[in-house]
Design an enzyme around this catalytic site. Sequence first.
Site, PDB file in Angstrom:
ATOM      1  N   HIS A   1       7.546  -0.034 -68.551  1.00 46.36           N
ATOM      2  CA  HIS A   1       8.166  -1.337 -68.375  1.00 46.36           C
ATOM      3  C   HIS A   1       7.527  -2.135 -67.233  1.00 46.36           C
ATOM      4  CE1 HIS A   1      11.952  -3.910 -67.699  1.00 46.36           C
ATOM      5  NE2 HIS A   1      11.627  -4.114 -68.969  1.00 46.36           N
TER       6      HIS A   1
ATOM      7  N   LYS B   1       5.024  -4.457 -64.919  1.00 50.97           N
ATOM      8  CA  LYS B   1       4.230  -5.678 -65.060  1.00 50.97           C
ATOM      9  C   LYS B   1       3.367  -5.807 -63.819  1.00 50.97           C
ATOM     10  CE  LYS B   1       8.175  -6.566 -67.520  1.00 50.97           C
ATOM     11  NZ  LYS B   1       9.444  -5.828 -67.430  1.00 50.97           N
TER      12      LYS B   1
ATOM     13  N   ASP C   1      -9.648  -8.362 -58.480  1.00 51.49           N
ATOM     14  CA  ASP C   1     -10.677  -8.059 -57.477  1.00 51.49           C
ATOM     15  C   ASP C   1     -10.141  -7.297 -56.269  1.00 51.49           C
ATOM     16  OD1 ASP C   1     -12.595  -9.279 -59.018  1.00 51.49           O
ATOM     17  OD2 ASP C   1     -12.488 -11.202 -57.971  1.00 51.49           O
TER      18      ASP C   1
ATOM     19  N   HIS D   1      16.710 -13.013 -66.487  1.00 51.39           N
ATOM     20  CA  HIS D   1      15.947 -11.793 -66.700  1.00 51.39           C
ATOM     21  C   HIS D   1      15.388 -11.222 -65.399  1.00 51.39           C
ATOM     22  CE1 HIS D   1      12.396  -9.418 -68.290  1.00 51.39           C
ATOM     23  NE2 HIS D   1      13.349  -9.002 -69.105  1.00 51.39           N
TER      24      HIS D   1
ATOM     25  N   LYS E   1      14.831  -9.427 -61.751  1.00 54.81           N
ATOM     26  CA  LYS E   1      15.300  -8.183 -61.142  1.00 54.81           C
ATOM     27  C   LYS E   1      15.033  -8.298 -59.639  1.00 54.81           C
ATOM     28  CE  LYS E   1      13.243  -7.240 -65.360  1.00 54.81           C
ATOM     29  NZ  LYS E   1      14.344  -7.281 -66.241  1.00 54.81           N
TER      30      LYS E   1
ATOM     31  N   ASP F   1      20.918  -7.651 -46.586  1.00 55.05           N
ATOM     32  CA  ASP F   1      21.046  -8.217 -45.246  1.00 55.05           C
ATOM     33  C   ASP F   1      20.061  -9.371 -45.037  1.00 55.05           C
ATOM     34  OD1 ASP F   1      23.149  -6.508 -44.696  1.00 55.05           O
ATOM     35  OD2 ASP F   1      21.845  -4.924 -43.923  1.00 55.05           O
TER      36      ASP F   1
END
Length: 479
Positions: free
Chosen positions: A223, A225, A230, A397, A399, A404
Amino acid sequence: MDYHSPYFFGYLIGLVHLLGVVAALHAVASVRTAQGAIAWALSLLFIPYLTLIPYLVFGSRTFDAYIKARRQANREMHLAITDLNWRPWVEEALAARNSSSYAALRALPKLGRMPCLANNKVRLLIDGKATFSAILGAIAQARNTVLVQFFIIHDDELGRRLQTLLLEKAAEGVKIYVLYDSVGSHALPSAYCQTLREGGVEVRAFSTRRGWFNRFQVNFRNHRKIVVVDGLQGFVGGHNVGDEYLGSNPRLSPWRDTHVQVSGPVLACLQESFAEDWFWAARQLPPLILPDEYPDDGVLCQVLASGPADPQETCSLFFIEAIHSARERLWITSPYFIPDEAIFAALRLAVMRGVDVRILLPSRPDHRIVYAASSLFAFEAVRAGVRIFRYQPGFLHQKVVLVDDEVSAIGSANLDNRSFRLNFEIMLLTVDRAFADQVEAMLKQDFDHAREITAEDSRDTHRLQLLGMRIARLISPIL
């Protein structure tokens, strides 16, 4: 043999029950949680006709074949980095321990396989337009190597823009490596990948079905991404490659998501995560690039790569540690909310400590069963004192975790069992007041466009809906 004979059916029934007993013993020995082991074992013993095939597909909780590949990849990476200037990475790792905010996350140095590193630059990328403008712009400037990894790649307008750009860079002599998940990208036509290969791009699918014992396995999915250009620019977050991430799906539009652009020593960790996954798919390592010079200042970052090949449940333990470390504020956004008992208990304790605990969820479902299960957990969390909000404009969508005043984490991990134990995930932990202020401002705007769930919402929900939510929760461990 007479296939219509009652003896044949007797032998067949006996064989199915014998296989059910064997599978039940395997479940008791291998399933990580007691609840899961009991559920699988009892169903395999008493109704093997219905549960044997689902157990083959969803039953496994450890990815042993990947563990072996990781060991081999790590040995080869060790040889590959001997000629590189690795010393600054070690020195910055020691410097990172001086942060009091990072020290509050006492388990993180041992939980993560990768160190917390100083002197990084981070940039918050809000929504798809900013994210892909930055990613495609960085790839367009590539001179040496581009690493691209997504759970989903679609053959649509955005997917073809990426394809065209990668082919152009490959024609210029840039080494391009593309990795996608075979389950997440099941709709990707073979012609898309073949065109890339013919243009000199290395393309692989991350599949968990290698080997006889993994033949039916679709439970483990990559899952993550990740994009690294470079060894100088990196990207990590919640976006996949598809037009819906730019808001083209009317049912879910506008799509709300978040990515992070990062540069500095922590890119070595992003490359390490990509290299392990690439080695599983291709049995060879991509180039590892580490600059000889690092910035003199910057922020603390730690890459937390988790998955079913870890010796412990890294992703779940990260969330628990983040929740326990919160003293004043804990804000979490996730498209799915299916916590286990440990995380639910940690959230309740945080509320009892007086922490401002808020969780932002979508108001529109992309998976109705998951949405139903999430709704029931949301009602229970509200009764425990957790403030739950539903984002109204479109599908949420992103996450994101904000703890704090200094600690934030952005990446691919959802607040559900699949991310905790089944998926390969990646999060970028950042310890910096200025960046946390940016994340706070972003989330405040999201909360301004959200509706808070109240106890009355639970009481006003129809009994049939509540029954559907409870049924959905029963299968939540494999959602």
